[in-house]
Scaffold this active site. Structure first.
Site, mmCIF file in Angstrom:
data_model
loop_
_atom_site.group_PDB
_atom_site.id
_atom_site.type_symbol
_atom_site.label_atom_id
_atom_site.label_comp_id
_atom_site.label_asym_id
_atom_site.label_seq_id
_atom_site.Cartn_x
_atom_site.Cartn_y
_atom_site.Cartn_z
ATOM 1 N N ASP A 1 5.653 0.635 1.420
ATOM 2 C CA ASP A 1 4.925 -0.904 1.876
ATOM 3 C C ASP A 1 5.555 -1.761 2.827
ATOM 4 O O ASP A 1 5.806 -2.858 2.745
ATOM 5 C CB ASP A 1 4.661 -1.653 0.572
ATOM 6 N N GLU B 1 -6.610 -2.476 -0.036
ATOM 7 C CA GLU B 1 -5.128 -3.130 -0.378
ATOM 8 C C GLU B 1 -4.524 -3.463 0.861
ATOM 9 O O GLU B 1 -4.905 -2.962 1.951
ATOM 10 C CB GLU B 1 -4.472 -2.648 -1.693
HETATM 11 C C1 6LW Z 1 0.978 -1.730 -3.313
HETATM 12 C C2 6LW Z 1 -0.219 -1.231 -2.256
HETATM 13 C C3 6LW Z 1 -0.066 0.096 -2.377
HETATM 14 O O1 6LW Z 1 0.474 -2.963 -3.882
HETATM 15 O O2 6LW Z 1 0.746 0.529 -3.243
HETATM 16 O O3 6LW Z 1 0.158 1.794 -0.843
HETATM 17 C C4 6LW Z 1 1.087 -0.547 -4.147
HETATM 18 N N1 6LW Z 1 -0.321 0.635 -1.169
HETATM 19 O O4 6LW Z 1 -0.768 -1.837 -0.967
HETATM 20 C C5 6LW Z 1 2.371 -0.602 -4.551
HETATM 21 O O5 6LW Z 1 3.357 -0.177 -3.862
#
Ligand code: 6LW
Length: 501
Positions: free
Chosen positions: A14, A174
């Site tokens: 991340d 996300e």
């Molecule tokens: C994070 C989300 C993700 O909150 O995995 O790859 C989750 N993206 O954005 C946990 O790392």
């Protein structure tokens, strides 16, 4: 110098990056590990050195009862504005979204400024400082990007959250980031989930709230169903170097075998970005590879991480982590100069307490961890050793225990809810170098004998410590630990050095 991906190998997922002059800074999720949010520095986007952690105090990072790989600190964003660095992140289960700030990214960072965010603000918060002084909070909740203007000093929302974009239809939208080039606002996000369907998308608008025009060549980055050593690419941040060029910083996994699995977690990578007709083209539209043309940015710093810690300096090296909030007194660096003493607690590696554990990330699939132990203070009821640890339910260890016959080495495997000691061996002598040899398929656990030869005691398949088996979001660690069924006020094991090559 070539751009070698991953630029930060091992569990550093991340990524978020900001730039100040010629200096880039990156931050990464740390889940249930302490200290939290490792922060790295680079000049050329290729060589990255850790300079500290953002969350170094319990007042910033409560982890009581946290699942090591599924709770704690998720997806931070770092931004620099008017001489101040801001990191915004989520402590899942312990308070939600908060901001910390500093004028020195190496730390210390402030205590948390909690965000009185409406519940839809969810996870993966980001900040954008606009030219008119407005600061936007952008996060994901209810499978959409949620946004509101925020007062960063108080954490107060200045308006109700507005649901601005749901992405292009992939599951788990996300990690949104809002940014601006000229008079155009861009909103980029990850979709598809952080596993093999991961992808990065982007949209643009004349205002921070839309309406959003989705990029005609979305996703701008994905390795879904592609033949490549890199998979699950996504969770990206854009950054512009001082010479005006743009870069994407994102994470990827390097799985092996069939079906694929990975043990090193999600690892940070970099690729060049060109803007064509107002849309980003990542790496010329080509797949990400392990060797790409160099960034051409001046490389003025050398890679600094030492392979071994001799425990001579009185403080632990920067890469060490504990499980949840450590009992500080259980780690003795000055009682016996040059040695790390581990005072065992009652909590073991399989629970959600605060076991005596100090570990560092596995950064390559093939590597060797070694630690020199002195077990002369080990008593009946104590156990201390070396573990390869993925999470509470998935770990293998080689440990010293005291039986009536003397010092015994045991190899234990914990896989899901199965736990078993699979090998035992009686030893003579109280000092021993424990070792775990990792190959892409296997962890082999044993010791190094007087003739410097590795002697196997037991082994466990790497697959069962892969994130695909273990679940959630972390990669493997090699750690030293101690636990006892008796109350101990003094170390039961001493460690002269630990190395990882
Ligand atoms: C994070 C989300 C993700 O909150 O995995 O790859 C989750 N993206 O954005 C946990 O790392």
């Amino acid at each position: 110098m070539l751009l070698k991906n991953p630029v930060i190998p091992g569990f550093y997922p991340d990524p978020s990056v900001c730039v100040v002059g010629e200096d880039f800074y990156s931050v990464h999720s740390s889940f249930g590990y302490f200290p939290g949010i490792p922060i790295f520095h680079s000049r050329d986007l290729t060589t990255w050195n850790q300079i500290g952690h953002v969350l170094t105090r319990e007042s910033q990072l409560a982890l009581t009862g946290a699942s090591i790989s599924g709770d704690g600190i998720f997806a931070p964003t770092i931004r620099h504005h008017d001489g101040t660095f801001y990191v915004i992140t989520t402590n899942v289960r312990h308070g939600g979204n908060f901001i910390v700030h500093t004028d020195d990214p190496a730390g210390p960072w402030s205590d948390p400024v909690w965000i009185d965010s409406p519940s839809e603000s969810g996870i993966d918060p980001s900040l954008f400082f606009d030219q008119d002084g407005s600061v936007y909070f952008t996060g994901t909740g209810n499978d959409r990007v949620q946004q509101f203007r925020i007062d960063v000093a108080s954490g107060r929302a200045l308006e109700p959250a507005i649901s601005v974009w749901g992405g292009t239809g992939g599951q788990y939208p996300e990690a949104p980031h809002l940014f601006r080039i000229g008079n155009t606002y861009y909103l980029t996000m990850a979709e598809g989930g952080t596993e093999y369907m991961h992808m990065q998308t982007i949209a643009r608008s004349a205002t921070p709230y839309g309406p959003w025009e989705s990029c005609p060549h979305n996703p701008i980055l994905t390795h879904r169903s592609r033949k490549s050593p890199f998979h699950a690419v996504g969770h990206s941040d854009f950054v512009r170097s001082h010479d005006g060029r743009w870069w994407l910083v994102f994470h990827a996994i390097r799985p092996t075998s069939y079906p694929m699995f990975h043990v090193c977690g999600r690892e940070t990578c970099v690729a060049p970005v060109e803007w064509i007709d107002g849309w980003p083209v990542v790496n010329g539209g080509e797949l990400i590879t392990s060797e790409m043309p160099g960034t051409g940015l001046p490389s003025t710093i050398a890679f600094q991480e030492a392979t071994s810690d001799e425990f001579d300096s009185g403080v632990l090296a920067i890469y060490w982590n504990h499980l949840r909030n450590p009992v500080v007194d259980n780690y003795r660096l000055s009682d016996r100069p040059g040695w790390l003493g581990l005072v065992p607690g009652a909590d073991d590696l399989s629970g959600r307490g605060c076991p005596t554990f100090v570990g560092r990330r596995q950064r390559q699939q093939a590597c060797t961890a070694m630690a020199r132990f002195d077990f002369s203070d080990l008593r009946q009821g104590d156990e201390a050793g070396l573990t390869v640890f993925q999470n509470e339910d998935h770990h293998y260890e080689i440990a010293g225990v005291r039986s009536v016959e003397g010092l015994e080495l045991i190899v234990r495997r914990r896989i899901g809810d199965l736990e078993s000691v699979v090998a035992r061996s009686l030893r003579f002598g109280e000092s021993i170098t424990l070792s775990i040899q990792a190959t892409p398929e296997m962890y082999v656990l044993g010791f190094v004998d007087e003739g410097e030869q590795f002697v196997e005691i037991g082994r466990g398949r790497a697959r069962y410590l892969g994130t695909e088996t273990a679940g959630y979001f972390t990669g493997c660690y090699f750690g030293m630990y101690a636990v006892s069924s008796e109350h101990r006020a003094r170390p039961c094991a001493w460690i002269d050095w630990m190395s990882l090559d």
